[in-house]
Write an enzyme that holds these catalytic residues in place. Structure first.
Site, mmCIF file in Angstrom:
data_model
loop_
_atom_site.group_PDB
_atom_site.id
_atom_site.type_symbol
_atom_site.label_atom_id
_atom_site.label_comp_id
_atom_site.label_asym_id
_atom_site.label_seq_id
_atom_site.Cartn_x
_atom_site.Cartn_y
_atom_site.Cartn_z
ATOM 1 N N ASP A 16 -54.082 45.352 8.166
ATOM 2 C CA ASP A 16 -52.647 45.237 8.456
ATOM 3 C C ASP A 16 -51.870 46.550 8.385
ATOM 4 O O ASP A 16 -50.694 46.551 7.980
ATOM 5 C CB ASP A 16 -51.994 44.229 7.511
ATOM 6 C CG ASP A 16 -52.523 42.823 7.687
ATOM 7 O OD1 ASP A 16 -53.376 42.612 8.563
ATOM 8 O OD2 ASP A 16 -52.100 41.940 6.922
ATOM 9 N N LYS A 113 -55.958 38.249 12.931
ATOM 10 C CA LYS A 113 -55.867 37.174 11.951
ATOM 11 C C LYS A 113 -54.454 36.612 11.946
ATOM 12 O O LYS A 113 -53.520 37.271 12.422
ATOM 13 C CB LYS A 113 -56.251 37.670 10.552
ATOM 14 C CG LYS A 113 -55.264 38.627 9.884
ATOM 15 C CD LYS A 113 -55.760 38.983 8.490
ATOM 16 C CE LYS A 113 -54.873 40.007 7.807
ATOM 17 N NZ LYS A 113 -53.549 39.492 7.414
ATOM 18 N N CYS A 146 -52.615 40.595 1.381
ATOM 19 C CA CYS A 146 -53.683 40.528 2.387
ATOM 20 C C CYS A 146 -54.934 41.295 1.978
ATOM 21 O O CYS A 146 -56.051 40.868 2.274
ATOM 22 C CB CYS A 146 -53.155 41.030 3.725
ATOM 23 S SG CYS A 146 -51.848 39.968 4.389
#
Length: 208
Positions: A16, A113, A146
């Site tokens: 991310d 995702k 995450c």
């Protein structure tokens, strides 16, 4: 550290590192979160990427995206800072979902995702097993969300997990540090970029 850092069976996971999570104009910054830490880890990640590409270690970019059919009731009701419910995050094909100061190359892998963990609802586990990967170097943002979710699930799927401390960032210093304690106690190793590169230089030769 052989099992965790073997060049033949390790992959770099970058979680991310995207505009909405790292850029000063991104969604997280507009929610009032301090993104300076997320910006500061980019050089460490770039260093790891370069070394991994040189040594033949797969580089896998994890990209959070959202679109209407991935936004469940439970997901929409997840805790968020008060007053930020209308701020969209990492909408698919948006600037906010683009990678922040990192550019995948054709040989790199991108896994989309839609939840915190890079293993939930994705092909990541299949990809790793197809490449005979047994060990993961986990980097990115946010450390306690995450990154930790991905590290935990990776361990539960029987991978050797290393979280790279200076290549991870969170928005809460306390929760950021708590992740490293959790990982060390239950899920794997926590190492600095320099420790990983020194080990490779000392113990393992170039494979390409």
């Amino acid at each position: 550290m052989k099992e965790h850092l073997s060049l033949e069976s390790t992959a770099l996971i970058i979680v991310d590192v995207q505009n909405d999570f790292c850029h000063e104009d991104g969604a997280c910054a507009r929610m009032g979160r301090d993104v300076k830490g997320a910006q500061a880890i980019v050089p460490s990640i770039q260093l790891l990427i370069g070394e991994c590409r040189e040594r033949g270690v797969p580089v896998i970019f994890i990209q959070m995206t959202q679109e209407p059919h991935t936004l469940s009731e439970a997901w929409n009701m997840r805790p968020r800072p008060a007053g930020t419910e209308g701020i969209a995050v990492t909408q698919r094909n948006s600037w906010g979902a683009d990678f922040y100061k990192l550019t995948p190359k054709p040989d790199d892998i991108i896994v989309e995702k839609h939840r915190y963990s890079a293993f939930i609802g994705t092909q990541l586990d299949l990809i790793l097993r197809t490449m005979n990967i047994k060990s993961l170097l986990v980097t990115g943002v946010a450390t306690n969300v995450c990154v930790e979710s991905t590290a935990r699930d990776g361990f539960m799927l029987d991978y050797h997990v290393t979280v790279v401390k200076d290549a991870c960032a969170g928005y809460s210093p306390e929760l950021h540090e708590a992740t490293f304690g959790n990982v060390t106690a239950h899920f794997g190793r926590v190492l600095e970029t320099g420790e990983i590169l020194s080990y490779w230089k000392e113990h393992q030769s170039l494979t390409v």
